[in-house]
Design a protein around this motif. Structure first.
Motif, short mmCIF file in Angstrom:
data_model
loop_
_atom_site.label_atom_id
_atom_site.label_comp_id
_atom_site.label_asym_id
_atom_site.label_seq_id
_atom_site.Cartn_x
_atom_site.Cartn_y
_atom_site.Cartn_z
N ILE A 182 2.47 4.26 -9.36
CA ILE A 182 3.65 5.06 -9.68
C ILE A 182 3.21 6.28 -10.48
CG2 ILE A 182 5.89 5.10 -10.82
CD1 ILE A 182 6.06 2.08 -10.43
N LYS A 183 3.44 7.45 -9.91
CA LYS A 183 3.10 8.72 -10.57
C LYS A 183 4.40 9.34 -11.08
CE LYS A 183 -1.05 8.23 -8.67
NZ LYS A 183 -0.78 7.18 -7.67
N VAL A 184 4.44 9.62 -12.38
CA VAL A 184 5.65 10.17 -12.99
C VAL A 184 5.35 11.56 -13.55
CG1 VAL A 184 7.45 9.86 -14.71
CG2 VAL A 184 6.45 7.85 -13.59
N TYR A 185 6.22 12.51 -13.23
CA TYR A 185 6.11 13.88 -13.74
C TYR A 185 7.39 14.21 -14.50
CZ TYR A 185 2.29 14.17 -10.37
OH TYR A 185 1.13 13.94 -9.67
N ASN A 244 0.84 -1.20 0.00
CA ASN A 244 0.00 0.00 0.00
C ASN A 244 0.87 1.26 0.00
OD1 ASN A 244 -2.18 1.73 0.05
ND2 ASN A 244 -2.51 1.52 2.26
N TRP A 245 1.52 1.51 -1.11
CA TRP A 245 2.41 2.64 -1.26
C TRP A 245 2.09 3.38 -2.56
CZ3 TRP A 245 4.53 1.78 -5.94
CH2 TRP A 245 4.76 0.45 -6.34
N GLU A 246 2.60 4.58 -2.66
CA GLU A 246 2.68 5.26 -3.95
C GLU A 246 4.13 5.66 -4.16
OE1 GLU A 246 0.69 9.02 -4.27
OE2 GLU A 246 1.75 9.91 -2.57
N MET A 247 4.54 5.70 -5.40
CA MET A 247 5.89 6.16 -5.74
C MET A 247 5.73 7.38 -6.63
SD MET A 247 9.07 4.05 -7.44
CE MET A 247 10.75 4.62 -7.20
N VAL A 248 6.29 8.49 -6.19
CA VAL A 248 6.17 9.75 -6.95
C VAL A 248 7.55 10.09 -7.50
CG1 VAL A 248 5.36 12.12 -6.95
CG2 VAL A 248 4.35 10.47 -5.35
N ILE A 249 7.66 10.08 -8.82
CA ILE A 249 8.92 10.33 -9.51
C ILE A 249 8.80 11.62 -10.31
CG2 ILE A 249 10.59 9.42 -11.17
CD1 ILE A 249 9.46 6.61 -10.61
N SER A 250 9.79 12.47 -10.18
CA SER A 250 9.83 13.68 -11.01
C SER A 250 11.16 13.73 -11.73
CB SER A 250 9.65 14.94 -10.15
OG SER A 250 9.81 16.10 -10.94
N ASP A 251 11.08 13.65 -13.06
CA ASP A 251 12.30 13.69 -13.88
C ASP A 251 12.64 15.15 -14.20
OD1 ASP A 251 14.26 12.03 -15.69
OD2 ASP A 251 13.57 13.76 -16.84
N ASP A 252 13.89 15.51 -13.92
CA ASP A 252 14.31 16.92 -13.99
C ASP A 252 15.04 17.24 -15.29
OD1 ASP A 252 14.23 19.41 -12.85
OD2 ASP A 252 16.00 19.13 -11.59
N GLY A 253 14.48 16.74 -16.40
CA GLY A 253 15.06 17.07 -17.70
C GLY A 253 16.13 16.11 -18.17
N LEU A 265 12.57 18.14 -5.35
CA LEU A 265 12.02 17.48 -4.16
C LEU A 265 10.79 18.21 -3.65
CD1 LEU A 265 15.12 16.47 -1.97
CD2 LEU A 265 13.33 14.94 -2.80
N ASN A 266 10.85 19.54 -3.60
CA ASN A 266 9.69 20.32 -3.15
C ASN A 266 8.48 20.04 -4.03
OD1 ASN A 266 11.21 21.55 -1.14
ND2 ASN A 266 11.71 23.33 -2.38
N PHE A 267 8.72 19.94 -5.34
CA PHE A 267 7.63 19.64 -6.26
C PHE A 267 7.02 18.27 -5.94
CE2 PHE A 267 6.19 17.36 -10.02
CZ PHE A 267 5.23 18.23 -10.53
N ILE A 268 7.87 17.28 -5.74
CA ILE A 268 7.35 15.93 -5.46
C ILE A 268 6.52 15.92 -4.19
CG2 ILE A 268 7.98 13.54 -4.96
CD1 ILE A 268 10.50 13.94 -6.63
N PHE A 269 7.02 16.58 -3.15
CA PHE A 269 6.26 16.60 -1.89
C PHE A 269 4.91 17.30 -2.04
CE2 PHE A 269 10.26 15.40 0.21
CZ PHE A 269 9.78 14.44 1.09
N SER A 270 4.81 18.22 -2.99
CA SER A 270 3.52 18.88 -3.23
C SER A 270 2.51 17.93 -3.87
CB SER A 270 3.71 20.11 -4.12
OG SER A 270 3.95 19.74 -5.48
N LYS A 271 2.99 16.80 -4.40
CA LYS A 271 2.13 15.84 -5.09
C LYS A 271 1.82 14.60 -4.24
CE LYS A 271 2.06 18.30 -8.86
NZ LYS A 271 0.81 18.99 -9.28
N THR A 272 2.44 14.47 -3.09
CA THR A 272 2.24 13.25 -2.28
C THR A 272 0.86 13.24 -1.65
OG1 THR A 272 3.24 14.30 -0.35
CG2 THR A 272 4.69 13.03 -1.76
#
Length: 325
Positions: free
Chosen positions: A58-61, A32-41, A73-80
């Motif tokens: 798994i949510k990818v941005y 019962n987890w989510e994984m939030v990934i943000s690729d920075d270019g 990191l700040n962006f990812i935490f805004s999506k959790t």
């Protein structure tokens, strides 16, 4: 059903390690987890891999322009969506299928006063000073003692992948500061620890990979980290000085050993191979830093301490006995 924990993964040119990172999450016994990934270019194929992921948890941005690790990191935490988070950087992975279960169980018994926990404490890099830290570090570091611990031992959580936290503290404590692109984690953890307690756990939950392209190496070639660390340590020094004015000399000695002598050893090695920028930056910053001794004393201390290798533990032990917290 909301996930119980968010796995926080910032990426930038993460091949060839990102796949191992993601798979270590998918194969966990606790699901019962989510994984939030943000690729920075990324430009190395990381984005192509991330686009193949089809797990709904798994949510990818994809960022259109590079934010830098701490803004990312700040962006990812805004999506959790979950109250708890575990940072898992792209180079790293969970070492056991029960790693997330271990984290969840820790938070079930943790008091509300703890905002984040540093796992993997058994893997702390070994030197005489960190061995002393392991001897005296409590399971719960009280906020009243945090300034002294961070001043003497530096960034106690170490790598980001060592840390699990209550997700809301990122917003509550005004986020990671992108103005400190090389020391934003040191700054954030030290700020949080002044207001709330932190946990310290021996349990190994993640493998933190070291390789030539790791950020701590590639982002500090010319001493870029020196001025940012000094800004943070200067703040810690000022707080300690408020109640320990008569301990000023001892605080300056340990400050010089930790943040000048050790760096000077690195700087001279680089200078020997023709890279003078690091030494120039260190001399400039140390000359104007409140917690570091004057120039001629700095060099004397550098020599007698063998580049900061001798004397730090002795001074630290004295300070812990006599400093008022």
């Amino acid at each position: 059903m909301l996930p119980e924990i968010s796995i926080i993964t910032p990426t930038w040119n993460g091949l060839p390690y990102i796949k191992e990172c993601v798979e270590s999450v998918i194969t966990q016994s606790f699901q019962n987890w989510e994984m939030v990934i943000s690729d920075d270019g990324s430009s190395d194929g990381t984005r192509d891999y991330l686009k193949t992921l089809n797990d709904s948890r798994i949510k990818v941005y994809f960022q259109e322009s590079n934010l830098g690790i701490f803004e990312n990191l700040n962006f990812i935490f805004s999506k959790t969506k979950s109250p708890l988070s575990q940072i898992l950087c792209q180079d790293d992975y969970f070492v056991k299928k029960t790693s997330i279960e271990t984290i969840i169980n820790y938070w079930k018994r943790a008091p509300e006063s703890i905002s984040f926990v540093r796992f993997n404490f058994n893997n702390v890099v070994q030197c005489k000073l960190t061995k002393y830290l392991k001897e005296i570090a409590p399971k719960v570091l009280d906020s009243s003692k945090s300034s002294l611990f961070f001043y003497i031992f530096g960034n106690i959580p170490g790598n980001l992948s060592n840390v699990s936290l209550r997700s809301d503290i990122v917003k509550k404590f005004n986020y990671f500061q992108q103005s400190l692109p090389f020391a934003g984690d040191f700054d954030f953890w030290s700020r949080v620890s002044e207001k709330s307690n932190i946990g310290i756990e021996d349990e190994i939950i993640t493998f933190v990979r070291r390789h030539p392209k790791v950020a701590s190496i590639t982002l500090n070639k010319k001493g870029e980290l020196i001025s940012q660390n000094n800004k943070i340590v200067s703040s810690l020094y000022s707080k300690l000085l408020d109640t320990n004015r008569n301990k000023k000399l001892l605080l300056k000695i340990i400050g010089t050993l930790n943040y000048d002598s050790l760096q000077r050893d690195t700087a001279l090695r680089k200078w020997f191979y023709g890279y003078s920028e690091y030494l120039i930056e260190l001399n400039l910053i140390s000359t104007n830093t409140s917690f570091i001794l004057p120039n001629y004393i700095r060099w004397f201390l550098f020599i007698v301490s063998l580049g900061g290798r001798v004397g730090r533990v002795l001074i630290a032990k004295i300070i812990f006995k006599i400093v008022t917290l």
